[in-house]
Motif scaffolding. Sequence first.
Motif, short mmCIF file in Angstrom:
data_model
loop_
_atom_site.label_atom_id
_atom_site.label_comp_id
_atom_site.label_asym_id
_atom_site.label_seq_id
_atom_site.Cartn_x
_atom_site.Cartn_y
_atom_site.Cartn_z
N PHE A 90 0.84 -1.20 0.00
CA PHE A 90 0.00 0.00 0.00
C PHE A 90 0.88 1.26 0.00
O PHE A 90 0.62 2.20 -0.75
CB PHE A 90 -0.92 -0.02 1.23
N GLU A 91 1.96 1.25 0.79
CA GLU A 91 2.83 2.43 0.86
C GLU A 91 3.37 2.77 -0.53
O GLU A 91 3.38 3.93 -0.95
CB GLU A 91 4.00 2.17 1.83
N GLU A 92 3.84 1.73 -1.24
CA GLU A 92 4.41 1.96 -2.56
C GLU A 92 3.34 2.47 -3.53
O GLU A 92 3.59 3.35 -4.35
CB GLU A 92 4.99 0.63 -3.06
N THR A 93 2.12 1.91 -3.39
CA THR A 93 1.02 2.31 -4.27
C THR A 93 0.59 3.75 -4.01
O THR A 93 0.30 4.50 -4.95
CB THR A 93 -0.17 1.33 -4.08
N ILE A 94 0.57 4.14 -2.73
CA ILE A 94 0.22 5.54 -2.42
C ILE A 94 1.25 6.45 -3.09
O ILE A 94 0.91 7.46 -3.71
CB ILE A 94 0.27 5.84 -0.90
N TYR A 95 2.52 6.08 -2.94
CA TYR A 95 3.60 6.89 -3.52
C TYR A 95 3.41 7.01 -5.03
O TYR A 95 3.49 8.09 -5.61
CB TYR A 95 4.96 6.27 -3.19
N LEU A 96 3.12 5.87 -5.65
CA LEU A 96 2.91 5.85 -7.11
C LEU A 96 1.78 6.82 -7.49
O LEU A 96 1.91 7.62 -8.43
CB LEU A 96 2.54 4.43 -7.54
N LEU A 97 0.67 6.76 -6.76
CA LEU A 97 -0.47 7.61 -7.10
C LEU A 97 -0.16 9.09 -6.86
O LEU A 97 -0.45 9.93 -7.70
CB LEU A 97 -1.70 7.19 -6.29
N LEU A 98 0.45 9.38 -5.71
CA LEU A 98 0.65 10.79 -5.36
C LEU A 98 1.81 11.44 -6.12
O LEU A 98 1.74 12.60 -6.48
CB LEU A 98 0.90 10.94 -3.85
N TYR A 99 2.88 10.65 -6.33
CA TYR A 99 4.09 11.25 -6.95
C TYR A 99 4.32 10.75 -8.37
O TYR A 99 5.38 10.97 -8.93
CB TYR A 99 5.31 10.99 -6.06
N THR A 100 3.36 10.05 -8.93
CA THR A 100 3.28 9.62 -10.33
C THR A 100 4.22 8.48 -10.75
O THR A 100 4.11 7.99 -11.85
CB THR A 100 3.45 10.80 -11.33
N GLU A 101 5.20 8.10 -9.92
CA GLU A 101 6.01 6.93 -10.29
C GLU A 101 6.38 6.13 -9.05
O GLU A 101 6.31 6.62 -7.93
CB GLU A 101 7.26 7.35 -11.07
N LEU A 102 6.76 4.88 -9.29
CA LEU A 102 7.15 4.02 -8.17
C LEU A 102 8.38 4.59 -7.47
O LEU A 102 9.28 5.14 -8.13
CB LEU A 102 7.46 2.60 -8.67
N PRO A 103 8.45 4.47 -6.15
CA PRO A 103 9.59 5.03 -5.42
C PRO A 103 10.84 4.16 -5.53
O PRO A 103 10.73 2.95 -5.72
CB PRO A 103 9.08 5.04 -3.97
N THR A 104 11.99 4.79 -5.39
CA THR A 104 13.22 4.02 -5.19
C THR A 104 13.22 3.55 -3.73
O THR A 104 12.37 3.99 -2.93
CB THR A 104 14.46 4.91 -5.41
N GLU A 105 14.19 2.72 -3.39
CA GLU A 105 14.23 2.21 -2.02
C GLU A 105 14.33 3.34 -0.99
O GLU A 105 13.61 3.35 0.01
CB GLU A 105 15.43 1.28 -1.87
N SER A 106 15.18 4.32 -1.28
CA SER A 106 15.35 5.39 -0.28
C SER A 106 14.13 6.30 -0.24
O SER A 106 13.72 6.77 0.83
CB SER A 106 16.63 6.18 -0.54
#
Length: 379
Positions: free
Chosen positions: A49-65
């Motif tokens: 869910f955390e990664e998906t929220i990031y994807l939706l809000l910031y438009t791309e999947l996050p890096t590890e950091s």
Amino acid sequence: MASEEKVELKRGLRDVYIDRTKSSFIDGKVGKLLYRGINIDDLAQKSTFEETIYLLLYTELPTESQLKAFQAELIANRALPEDILSIIEIVKDSHPMDVLRTGVSALSAFDPETEDISTEATIRKGVRLTAQAPTIVAAHARIRKGKDPIAPSTSLNQAANFLYMLFGEEPDPRDARLIDKDFILHAEHGINASSFGARVTASTQADLHCAVTTGIGVLKGPAHGGAAEEVMKMALDIGDEDKAEDYVRNLLKDGGRVMGFGHRVYRATDPRAFHLKDDAKELGERKGQPKWFSILESVTKVMEPYTRRGICQNVDFFSGAIYYLLGIPDDLFISIFAMGRIPGWTVQVVEQFENNILLRPRLQYVGEMDVPYVPIEDR
Ligand code: ACO
């Protein structure tokens, strides 16, 4: 005499496109859903869910950091001001969705950026509300039973932390993963009724707390977020798989609707339902209660003629059974949907602000015209 004006009515705004979006794509004919271009099947199976929220809000999947920093931001924003806990105490006898709506609305008094409707501030507030919503729901669930709320975890993810705050112990990772997946599947869904409500609010340039408060209100109804609760009530009413056929036939004969079936956009099975189906089956077996899944399977069988007409299972057909088997009270089911959907509402509000136009359709007047005003003494 009524107005003679000829207009083309689009009741229910069925199939009306009101704007463009880059957040999610739905193909209702084949049952396909993408978030930012990525298939929901991949996200449900491989993401969090955390990664998906990031994807939706910031438009791309996050890096590890980036993901690590984002998780820390969510964790840092989970705790509620004491005054919000006092408000929850005052309204504790309301439905959990009403408490969540009140809590989110009241949080506007404590957010440092409430009235800032810039993209950056709206996203920051969306992150804060996503972090705070589970704390409201879990605190209320305990307060209404006379128990003290449990302070949010500073290490668990969103899903595990919710179960921890609700039950007071760290959940089985398999249970937490089910809620995590459920949050992913509910995170965003285009211009559904609650997101439309949130966008209408944003279109007046009201802020995110107003828009999310609207979204929660719209989600509450059984035609939208309330279906999961109704599906499980139906399964409990049926009680035994052998009784499902008669139950459903009688319901349909009386003009009733089978909850968890049908969707305004999908004419095929909602792709989100497939994931929850397998989970509901496995969970039922693991908890030694396979009967709920069997009842739902029997309901599905009776609904086959409807399925052929495009009235198919939606996301909420199996989610209620999962929540029930996890021991979650049934009136909390819609709130779980709401917790998952806050990132989606946020994204829709950001898009609305970025290319804003007041959402203001028309109604055709069909009442009397030019009726004389009669003074009160002559009526
Ligand atoms: N059971 C039986 N019949 C149904 C169902 C159902 N669940 N859903 C639709 N139909 C029938 C209607 O009776 C109608 O039949 P008719 O043309 O003979 O009158 C036809 O299908 C079309 O129905 P509409 O209400 O026009 O479809 P609409 O797109 O407006 O409704 C809705 C969509 C509200 C979701 C509807 O399917 C429904 O009430 N489903 C049950 C509630 C539910 O599961 N909601 C959750 C939706 S998913 C979500 O919000 C996450």
